[in-house]
Scaffold this motif. Structure first.
Motif, PDB file in Angstrom:
ATOM      1  N   LYS A  17       0.796  -1.221  -0.216  1.00  0.00           N
ATOM      2  CA  LYS A  17      -0.029   0.006   0.048  1.00  0.00           C
ATOM      3  C   LYS A  17       0.883   1.395   0.000  1.00  0.00           C
ATOM      4  O   LYS A  17       1.906   1.484   0.550  1.00  0.00           O
ATOM      5  CB  LYS A  17      -1.000   0.082   1.099  1.00  0.00           C
ATOM      6  N   TYR A  18       0.357   2.183  -0.742  1.00  0.00           N
ATOM      7  CA  TYR A  18       0.721   3.538  -0.687  1.00  0.00           C
ATOM      8  C   TYR A  18      -0.183   4.254   0.576  1.00  0.00           C
ATOM      9  O   TYR A  18      -1.271   4.146   0.228  1.00  0.00           O
ATOM     10  CB  TYR A  18       0.681   4.443  -1.754  1.00  0.00           C
ATOM     11  N   TRP A  19       0.275   5.080   1.359  1.00  0.00           N
ATOM     12  CA  TRP A  19      -0.406   5.719   2.174  1.00  0.00           C
ATOM     13  C   TRP A  19       0.613   6.876   3.047  1.00  0.00           C
ATOM     14  O   TRP A  19       1.362   6.640   3.400  1.00  0.00           O
ATOM     15  CB  TRP A  19      -0.923   4.846   3.382  1.00  0.00           C
ATOM     16  N   SER A 107     -10.518   6.728  -8.470  1.00  0.00           N
ATOM     17  CA  SER A 107      -9.671   7.817  -8.919  1.00  0.00           C
ATOM     18  C   SER A 107      -8.426   7.383  -9.600  1.00  0.00           C
ATOM     19  O   SER A 107      -8.198   8.014 -10.659  1.00  0.00           O
ATOM     20  CB  SER A 107      -9.273   8.613  -7.686  1.00  0.00           C
ATOM     21  N   VAL A 140      -1.981   9.673  -6.783  1.00  0.00           N
ATOM     22  CA  VAL A 140      -0.972   8.869  -6.762  1.00  0.00           C
ATOM     23  C   VAL A 140      -1.062   7.518  -7.353  1.00  0.00           C
ATOM     24  O   VAL A 140      -0.276   7.039  -8.083  1.00  0.00           O
ATOM     25  CB  VAL A 140      -0.124   8.782  -5.422  1.00  0.00           C
ATOM     26  N   SER A 141      -2.133   7.064  -6.821  1.00  0.00           N
ATOM     27  CA  SER A 141      -2.123   5.508  -7.415  1.00  0.00           C
ATOM     28  C   SER A 141      -2.633   5.557  -8.649  1.00  0.00           C
ATOM     29  O   SER A 141      -2.485   4.257  -9.288  1.00  0.00           O
ATOM     30  CB  SER A 141      -3.520   4.964  -6.385  1.00  0.00           C
ATOM     31  N   SER A 191      -9.001  10.109   0.246  1.00  0.00           N
ATOM     32  CA  SER A 191      -7.775   9.688   0.672  1.00  0.00           C
ATOM     33  C   SER A 191      -6.605  10.510   0.869  1.00  0.00           C
ATOM     34  O   SER A 191      -5.949  10.658   1.710  1.00  0.00           O
ATOM     35  CB  SER A 191      -7.351   8.750  -0.276  1.00  0.00           C
ATOM     36  N   MET A 242      -1.466  -0.362   7.346  1.00  0.00           N
ATOM     37  CA  MET A 242      -1.821   0.891   6.660  1.00  0.00           C
ATOM     38  C   MET A 242      -3.213   1.439   7.677  1.00  0.00           C
ATOM     39  O   MET A 242      -3.239   2.403   7.739  1.00  0.00           O
ATOM     40  CB  MET A 242      -2.331   0.738   5.262  1.00  0.00           C
ATOM     41  N   ASP A 282      -8.699  -1.310   0.974  1.00  0.00           N
ATOM     42  CA  ASP A 282      -8.178  -0.123   0.800  1.00  0.00           C
ATOM     43  C   ASP A 282      -9.009   1.026   1.560  1.00  0.00           C
ATOM     44  O   ASP A 282      -9.644   0.518   2.891  1.00  0.00           O
ATOM     45  CB  ASP A 282      -8.374   0.381  -0.724  1.00  0.00           C
TER      46      ASP A 282
END
Ligand code: DP6
Length: 331
Positions: A17-19, A107, A140-141, A191, A242, A282
């Motif tokens: 994950k990106y967070w 998104s 970003v995602s 987010s 996350m 997510d």
């Protein structure tokens, strides 16, 4: 004079994950991420630059949109206009064949499809590397949805450019992702905002940022080696960390509902019975379950019985964002 282009893109689900980002302005991720692009859900976007228009127009799922969605679309169009040295405003029509802004990565596919369609309509080349950086500046995602299969996005550095690259093609691991939909509405907090709160107030943020690269590397190796159980275990850890860092923030960001928890328990039970199922979640209450394609039917028939699971969507690793040939399709 007007120029039109249409593109499709798929959402992606992050395994690593990106967070968190270094700042909301630069939109550079604070951790590296790795995702799989999903066939079976799709955004289709058409962009027409038209000199006669006074402002950009956004039609999302058949409804005219103003406010934050329209501002974010115009910001991407502004970057395209600057690159192409044009000033025409654009008409943007976009549709998702799955729930929008509900934690299903709409998104990501939205800004990936918009990047492709807007660039082509503006007469710019459709270069997936360039477009991943363009999409990244909106969400970003979205950078990862430009490519198909398994895709990585490194953490951001000092340079204002970051490109997503494919780690392995879609058919590299024979897996399916079962999406267990547990809520039909839109999510209450974006987010971007949730990440800002996490960065500014979670006492665990520093630990998350420090440990995420190791987990990312484990996930990357498991993908390359085709190690499904290793990938599944590390994917679950990334999602749980996350959610833990977000939950520890001052707003106590809790994305789960009772069905989310029931689905986690059901996946663990299936695993104890010998099925190769692993979950990830997510910024929303839905649970996505990774399962080998050979076991998808048995997993689905058990998981659709989980109380609170409204329906399931079966997806598989999918292809890159791409232009649709308008002449061939007779549009
Ligand atoms: C939980 O990319 O939607 O899906 O960059 O602020 O637009 P912004 O956020 P966004 O966040 C996605 C977060 C996630 C994890 C992931 O996709 O890596």
């Amino acid at each position: 004079m007007s120029r039109v282009a249409r593109a499709v893109a798929h959402p992606n689900i992050a395994l690593a994950k990106y967070w968190g980002k270094d700042s909301d302005e630069r939109r550079m991720p604070a951790v590296p991420s790795l995702s799989v692009t999903l066939e079976g859900m799709q955004t289709t976007t058409e962009v027409t630059f038209d000199e006669a228009l006074e402002g950009d127009i956004l039609i999302l799922n058949g409804e005219s949109k103003l406010g934050r969605p329209a501002i974010r679309v115009s910001a991407l169009l502004d970057r395209v206009r600057a690159r192409a040295s044009i000033s025409s405003r654009a008409h943007v029509t976009t549709t998702n064949d799955f729930p929008t802004a509900a934690g299903l990565a709409s998104s990501a596919s939205a800004f990936a499809a918009l990047s492709v369609a807007a660039s082509d309509a503006a007469g710019l080349p459709v270069d997936l590397d360039e477009l991943s950086d363009l999409a990244r500046q909106s969400s970003v995602s979205a950078a990862r949805s430009l490519h198909g299969g398994f895709v990585e996005l490194p953490l951001g550095g000092a340079v204002d450019r970051l490109i997503a690259t494919q780690v392995a093609p879609a058919d590299h691991i024979a897996l399916a992702v079962l999406v267990l939909v547990t809520h039909e509405g839109e999510k209450p907090i974006s987010s971007t905002e949730a990440m800002r709160i996490t960065r500014e107030t979670s006492p665990y943020y520093e630990a998350w940022v420090r440990t995420a690269p190791d987990l990312f590397e484990r996930i990357r190796m498991a993908v390359l080696e085709g190690d499904f159980p290793g990938l599944g275990r590390a994917t679950e850890q990334s999602a749980l960390r996350m959610h833990a860092v977000a939950l520890a923030s001052s707003s106590g960001l809790l994305y789960w509902n009772p069905a989310t928890v029931a689905a986690i328990e059901a996946v663990r039970k299936l695993r104890s019975e010998g099925l190769n199922a692993y979950f990830t979640i997510d910024a929303g209450p839905h649970v996505k379950v990774l399962v080998p394609t050979s076991e998808v039917d048995s997993a689905r028939s058990e998981l659709e019985k989980v109380p609170g699971v409204i329906r399931t969507i079966t997806t598989t690793p999918g292809g890159a964002a791409r232009l649709i040939d308008l002449r061939r399709d007779g549009a």
